[in-house]
Design a protein around this motif. Sequence first.
Motif, PDB file in Angstrom:
ATOM      1  N   GLU A 339       0.809  -1.224   0.000  1.00 43.32           N
ATOM      2  CA  GLU A 339       0.000   0.000   0.000  1.00 43.32           C
ATOM      3  C   GLU A 339       0.839   1.269   0.000  1.00 43.32           C
ATOM      4  O   GLU A 339       0.582   2.205  -0.750  1.00 43.32           O
ATOM      5  N   ASN A 340       1.856   1.301   0.865  1.00 41.58           N
ATOM      6  CA  ASN A 340       2.542   2.567   1.088  1.00 41.58           C
ATOM      7  C   ASN A 340       3.792   2.763   0.259  1.00 41.58           C
ATOM      8  O   ASN A 340       4.186   3.880  -0.030  1.00 41.58           O
ATOM      9  N   LYS A 341       4.446   1.678  -0.074  1.00 41.36           N
ATOM     10  CA  LYS A 341       5.696   1.806  -0.817  1.00 41.36           C
ATOM     11  C   LYS A 341       5.495   1.471  -2.285  1.00 41.36           C
ATOM     12  O   LYS A 341       6.429   1.548  -3.070  1.00 41.36           O
ATOM     13  N   GLY A 342       4.286   1.027  -2.615  1.00 38.42           N
ATOM     14  CA  GLY A 342       4.002   0.721  -4.008  1.00 38.42           C
ATOM     15  C   GLY A 342       4.759  -0.487  -4.538  1.00 38.42           C
ATOM     16  O   GLY A 342       4.896  -0.670  -5.739  1.00 38.42           O
ATOM     17  N   HIS A 343       5.296  -1.318  -3.622  1.00 41.49           N
ATOM     18  CA  HIS A 343       6.007  -2.513  -4.093  1.00 41.49           C
ATOM     19  C   HIS A 343       5.031  -3.540  -4.636  1.00 41.49           C
ATOM     20  O   HIS A 343       3.860  -3.560  -4.257  1.00 41.49           O
ATOM     21  N   THR A 344       5.539  -4.432  -5.455  1.00 40.88           N
ATOM     22  CA  THR A 344       4.704  -5.559  -5.861  1.00 40.88           C
ATOM     23  C   THR A 344       4.660  -6.540  -4.695  1.00 40.88           C
ATOM     24  O   THR A 344       5.503  -6.518  -3.795  1.00 40.88           O
ATOM     25  N   ARG A 345       3.662  -7.414  -4.724  1.00 38.92           N
ATOM     26  CA  ARG A 345       3.517  -8.388  -3.658  1.00 38.92           C
ATOM     27  C   ARG A 345       4.760  -9.282  -3.580  1.00 38.92           C
ATOM     28  O   ARG A 345       5.234  -9.605  -2.492  1.00 38.92           O
ATOM     29  N   VAL A 346       5.275  -9.645  -4.725  1.00 39.17           N
ATOM     30  CA  VAL A 346       6.439 -10.541  -4.736  1.00 39.17           C
ATOM     31  C   VAL A 346       7.647  -9.856  -4.098  1.00 39.17           C
ATOM     32  O   VAL A 346       8.322 -10.415  -3.227  1.00 39.17           O
ATOM     33  N   TYR A 347       7.899  -8.616  -4.495  1.00 43.29           N
ATOM     34  CA  TYR A 347       9.056  -7.905  -3.956  1.00 43.29           C
ATOM     35  C   TYR A 347       8.912  -7.710  -2.445  1.00 43.29           C
ATOM     36  O   TYR A 347       9.840  -7.958  -1.681  1.00 43.29           O
ATOM     37  N   ALA A 348       7.717  -7.280  -2.032  1.00 42.48           N
ATOM     38  CA  ALA A 348       7.475  -7.061  -0.597  1.00 42.48           C
ATOM     39  C   ALA A 348       7.720  -8.359   0.185  1.00 42.48           C
ATOM     40  O   ALA A 348       8.319  -8.360   1.265  1.00 42.48           O
ATOM     41  N   SER A 349       7.293  -9.483  -0.372  1.00 46.21           N
ATOM     42  CA  SER A 349       7.459 -10.765   0.307  1.00 46.21           C
ATOM     43  C   SER A 349       8.931 -11.140   0.424  1.00 46.21           C
ATOM     44  O   SER A 349       9.373 -11.612   1.468  1.00 46.21           O
ATOM     45  N   VAL A 350       9.663 -10.923  -0.645  1.00 53.64           N
ATOM     46  CA  VAL A 350      11.084 -11.296  -0.616  1.00 53.64           C
ATOM     47  C   VAL A 350      11.838 -10.459   0.419  1.00 53.64           C
ATOM     48  O   VAL A 350      12.614 -10.982   1.217  1.00 53.64           O
ATOM     49  N   VAL A 351      11.570  -9.163   0.441  1.00 54.16           N
ATOM     50  CA  VAL A 351      12.264  -8.287   1.383  1.00 54.16           C
ATOM     51  C   VAL A 351      11.958  -8.687   2.823  1.00 54.16           C
ATOM     52  O   VAL A 351      12.852  -8.894   3.645  1.00 54.16           O
ATOM     53  N   MET A 352      10.676  -8.828   3.136  1.00 58.19           N
ATOM     54  CA  MET A 352      10.294  -9.188   4.507  1.00 58.19           C
ATOM     55  C   MET A 352      10.831 -10.571   4.877  1.00 58.19           C
ATOM     56  O   MET A 352      11.296 -10.802   5.986  1.00 58.19           O
ATOM     57  N   GLY A 353      10.747 -11.481   3.906  1.00 62.43           N
ATOM     58  CA  GLY A 353      11.218 -12.842   4.157  1.00 62.43           C
ATOM     59  C   GLY A 353      12.698 -12.858   4.483  1.00 62.43           C
ATOM     60  O   GLY A 353      13.130 -13.547   5.409  1.00 62.43           O
TER      61      GLY A 353
END
Length: 456
Positions: A339-353
């Motif tokens: 929502e806030n950083k405009g990342h794709t779901r895949v990118y957000a998942s990789v970073v958090m993971g």
Amino acid sequence: MTKEKFPIHAQWSNRTAFILAATGSAVGLGNIWKFPYITGENGGGTFVLIYLCCILLVGLPVMIAEIMLGRRGKQSPINSMKTLAAAEGRSKAWKWLGWMGVIAGFLILSYYSVIAGWAMSYIFKTASGMFLGATADGVNSIFKSFVGDPERVLAWHTLFMVMTMVVVSRGVKNGLEKAVTYLMPMLFILMIVLVIYAMTTGYFEQGALFMFSPGAITGKGILIAMGHAFFTLSLGMGAIMVYGSYLSEDYSIVQASIYIALADTVVALLAGLAIFPVVFANGLQPGAGPGLIFQTLPIAFGHMQGGTLIGVMFFVLLVFAAWTSAISLIEPAVAWLIENKGHTRVYASVVMGFWTWLLGLGTIFSFNIWKDDTWSIPFLFHNMHFFDTLDYLTANIMLPLGGLFIALFAGWIMRTSSSKMELNTVPAIYKIWHFLVRYVTPVAVIIVFLRAVGAI
Ligand code: TRP
């Protein structure tokens, strides 16, 4: 207000899908791994009783509140809290509640994944037949040598994190619903099989008495029981709020919450009834700590008819249950990044993971190279290593604090007209709930906090 505004996230395909996913989030390592060992460490009966009271008087009302806030806010917890506070004409600072939840989820997942990794390796240990005819000592030394080897544990932790992030990156809905439909009931049946085995050990009564006959408890023990009520129901950090945000309007939140809390509690009690008889039958210590199920259940699998198959199925289902919980621990953070950083779901998942995986190393080392590195903070905790500290900080401080603020928000900040409309339930039930979140939950949490630090 926000009703149609934020369609970025999926909606559950039907009514049962939400219940299944939320039950999948609630039922996990907390029920089968954590509940038995903390019950053992805190002396049994009284601890269980307090835990049950907390589920009913604190957990259930907070769950209703949290789902309600999620459904109304329709975004990640951080943004939902901000929007809801603004809608009630209150400070944007409420978004910090969302932040604390995101951080708590991240911290919890870092160790949750390590323990799920232990369970995964036990699928293969059991399958290899190494527990056949096993003794308590044998099983104990297998456990000790496994957790004592950081590289092996790291491999399993890595695999579990990858599995989790694969599901999160595809969106919580896909696949999850179907899997939960079949595997949850199977886990339930297997727990009953284990309880039946426990009945044949000749120590069932002793195990049951340990769990249900009241004894002594400390202020810390009460805090741990309350913290666990939040942990086991996935409350206080926005996980259930996020799931609620994907829920459609016509669904009864109260009914769903009762169902989820009930299922969760039954699984935990079954786990206790399966484990404690084995503990006593083999002269083990109920207070053995985080290794308890890994040091007891393999003995049962090694001695029961068809134990290898049952054992393999058990650990497979346990890993599955952990998986559906892990997803919900990281979903708030991922939803926020989208929502806030405009990342794709895949990118957000990789970073958090990645960051979660890295922090998990601390838990892995807590059972080997950092085993003796403990520390204490006066009034708060004594001689804890890295894993203990993370667990204590999250389950016993952050989640109850999150729950306290969720209750305060739902009970005092939100207009009665708003919550009445959103819950849309029978007036008497609404009144009871409102009373609980306004008075009972906040007072209970504060009293338990004060008692734990010895202030009262
Ligand atoms: N409730 C899960 C269990 O018992 C763990 C969990 C999943 C959780 N999501 C959560 C705990 C959110 C606290 C907050 O295993």
